[in-house]
Design a protein around this motif. Structure first.
Motif, mmCIF file in Angstrom:
data_model
loop_
_atom_site.group_PDB
_atom_site.id
_atom_site.type_symbol
_atom_site.label_atom_id
_atom_site.label_comp_id
_atom_site.label_asym_id
_atom_site.label_seq_id
_atom_site.Cartn_x
_atom_site.Cartn_y
_atom_site.Cartn_z
ATOM 1 N N UNK A 143 -43.066 18.290 -0.839
ATOM 2 C CA UNK A 143 -43.305 17.168 -1.748
ATOM 3 C C UNK A 143 -43.863 17.668 -3.075
ATOM 4 N N UNK A 144 -44.816 18.588 -2.994
ATOM 5 C CA UNK A 144 -45.412 19.103 -4.226
ATOM 6 C C UNK A 144 -44.402 19.899 -5.052
ATOM 7 N N UNK A 145 -43.455 20.541 -4.389
ATOM 8 C CA UNK A 145 -42.406 21.238 -5.138
ATOM 9 C C UNK A 145 -41.536 20.234 -5.902
ATOM 10 N N UNK A 146 -41.290 19.081 -5.271
ATOM 11 C CA UNK A 146 -40.546 18.029 -5.960
ATOM 12 C C UNK A 146 -41.352 17.477 -7.130
ATOM 13 N N UNK A 147 -42.653 17.311 -6.904
ATOM 14 C CA UNK A 147 -43.532 16.848 -7.978
ATOM 15 C C UNK A 147 -43.486 17.830 -9.151
ATOM 16 N N UNK A 148 -43.579 19.123 -8.840
ATOM 17 C CA UNK A 148 -43.560 20.137 -9.891
ATOM 18 C C UNK A 148 -42.263 20.074 -10.692
ATOM 19 N N UNK A 149 -41.146 19.879 -9.994
ATOM 20 C CA UNK A 149 -39.866 19.785 -10.690
ATOM 21 C C UNK A 149 -39.837 18.584 -11.627
ATOM 22 N N UNK A 150 -40.385 17.463 -11.164
ATOM 23 C CA UNK A 150 -40.444 16.265 -12.009
ATOM 24 C C UNK A 150 -41.386 16.469 -13.194
ATOM 25 N N UNK A 151 -42.490 17.156 -12.961
ATOM 26 C CA UNK A 151 -43.409 17.422 -14.067
ATOM 27 C C UNK A 151 -42.723 18.263 -15.139
ATOM 28 N N UNK A 152 -41.922 19.226 -14.713
ATOM 29 C CA UNK A 152 -41.164 20.034 -15.681
ATOM 30 C C UNK A 152 -40.200 19.156 -16.491
ATOM 31 N N UNK A 153 -39.532 18.226 -15.801
ATOM 32 C CA UNK A 153 -38.614 17.327 -16.488
ATOM 33 C C UNK A 153 -39.362 16.445 -17.485
ATOM 34 N N UNK A 154 -40.479 15.858 -17.024
ATOM 35 C CA UNK A 154 -41.266 14.984 -17.892
ATOM 36 C C UNK A 154 -41.814 15.748 -19.087
ATOM 37 N N UNK A 155 -42.198 16.997 -18.852
ATOM 38 C CA UNK A 155 -42.748 17.816 -19.934
ATOM 39 C C UNK A 155 -41.716 18.044 -21.038
ATOM 40 N N UNK A 156 -40.469 18.249 -20.650
ATOM 41 C CA UNK A 156 -39.416 18.439 -21.643
ATOM 42 C C UNK A 156 -39.217 17.172 -22.473
ATOM 43 N N UNK A 157 -39.282 16.027 -21.809
ATOM 44 C CA UNK A 157 -39.131 14.750 -22.522
ATOM 45 C C UNK A 157 -40.310 14.536 -23.464
ATOM 46 N N UNK A 158 -41.508 14.834 -22.980
ATOM 47 C CA UNK A 158 -42.696 14.698 -23.820
ATOM 48 C C UNK A 158 -42.643 15.631 -25.021
ATOM 49 N N UNK A 159 -42.171 16.838 -24.780
ATOM 50 C CA UNK A 159 -42.117 17.843 -25.844
ATOM 51 C C UNK A 159 -41.255 17.370 -27.004
ATOM 52 N N UNK A 160 -40.165 16.676 -26.700
ATOM 53 C CA UNK A 160 -39.281 16.172 -27.751
ATOM 54 C C UNK A 160 -39.982 15.142 -28.622
ATOM 55 N N UNK A 161 -41.049 14.532 -28.082
ATOM 56 C CA UNK A 161 -41.818 13.539 -28.841
ATOM 57 C C UNK A 161 -43.099 14.128 -29.409
ATOM 58 N N UNK A 162 -43.256 15.443 -29.308
ATOM 59 C CA UNK A 162 -44.425 16.095 -29.865
ATOM 60 C C UNK A 162 -45.655 16.045 -28.980
#
Length: 290
Positions: A143-162
């Motif tokens: 489960x935590x590995x899935x969470x980590x993968x989602x955090x990576x995805x969310x981080x990329x989206x956040x990064x595009x917004x600064x």
């Protein structure tokens, strides 16, 4: 602890002084401001947001961390523009906010994430911080590995917004599964440049772990700390920073290794007036820890 968890679940969201790093130790001006997580004042802020923010500034704080933002209610009834104006009027900045991310972590639905990004950008935040994981998302290391993968995805989206994505811990992340913990899975499997961690020192210590060991193992990953002290007689509750059992002076010596940029006071329960309490914590951090 239970009231916080219940609040976070119900609302969908859910220390400390900023310190002078060793390289600033001899400068007369303080290089880091002292912050307050506004959840500390949750019992009163919804009744008088303007008055509470004024009191926080009068206590000496220069930063706040928000919680509970929604598209409908904004920040305690104020939209992002109005809340930023209130902060500006009181000499405060909000580098981080706590925003629930469970829907995105569960199925990748970006709706809430986009709303949260708008709320964070609206008051000039640097970090969008995940404050909690629902129990249904964290029952195994897989489960935590899935969470980590989602955090990576969310981080990329956040990064595009600064924005930079960060994760705030409690104690459940340190539960062991076959010798491993969810916290280490998240640290190991998230992008160290894109995903940062807001270490809640109280919960790390209470779970039997050593913050300094984590700083040494994962240098630079912890730009934010929650500085929250542990009551000497009853470890399950908090007390004013400097009045409890946590050796903050030893921890703060490793601020540079951790990558500390923002140290944020938080307290979840009180034995005195909350405004007197936050002033005591501010004074200890400002005079004794930096």
């Amino acid at each position: 602890m239970n009231s916080r968890r219940t609040f976070i679940k119900n609302v969908g969201i859910a220390a400390a002084g900023a310190i002078v790093l060793p390289s600033f130790a001899c400068t007369p001006a303080k290089a880091k401001p002292v912050g307050l997580q506004l959840y500390t004042l949750r019992e009163v802020i919804g009744k008088d947001v303007k008055g509470v923010i004024e009191q926080v500034a009068k206590a000496g704080y220069k930063e706040v961390e928000t919680y509970g933002y929604s598209a409908q209610g904004g920040y305690w009834g104020l939209d992002a523009k109005a809340f930023k104006s209130l902060l500006d009027a009181n000499g405060l900045k909000a580098p981080s906010g706590h925003f629930g991310l469970d829907p995105f972590i569960k199925d990748g639905n970006q709706d809430d994430l986009k709303i949260n990004i708008e709320g964070a950008k609206g008051i000039g935040m640097d970090y969008l911080t995940v404050p909690w994981l629902g129990e249904n998302l964290r029952s195994s290391l897989d489960d935590y590995k899935k969470v980590a993968a989602r955090l990576n995805e969310a981080a990329e989206i956040c990064k595009k917004s600064g924005l930079t994505l960060a994760y705030h811990n409690h104690d459940f992340e340190f539960k062991k599964y076959d010798g491993g913990t969810g916290y280490e899975v998240m640290l190991q499997e998230t992008d160290k440049d894109n995903v940062k961690f807001e270490m809640d020192l109280y919960w790390v210590v209470r779970s039997g772990n050593d913050p300094v060991a984590l700083f040494n193992k994962y240098p630079g990953r912890f730009p934010m700390w929650h500085v929250k002290d542990m009551d000497k007689a009853k470890p399950s509750i908090n007390t004013e920073v400097g009045s409890g059992s946590i050796d903050f002076k030893s921890i703060f010596k490793h601020a540079k290794q951790a990558g500390l940029k923002h140290a944020i006071v938080e307290q979840e329960n009180f034995s005195m007036d909350p405004f007197i309490s936050i002033k005591k914590s501010f004074d200890h951090v400002n005079h004794d820890l930096i």
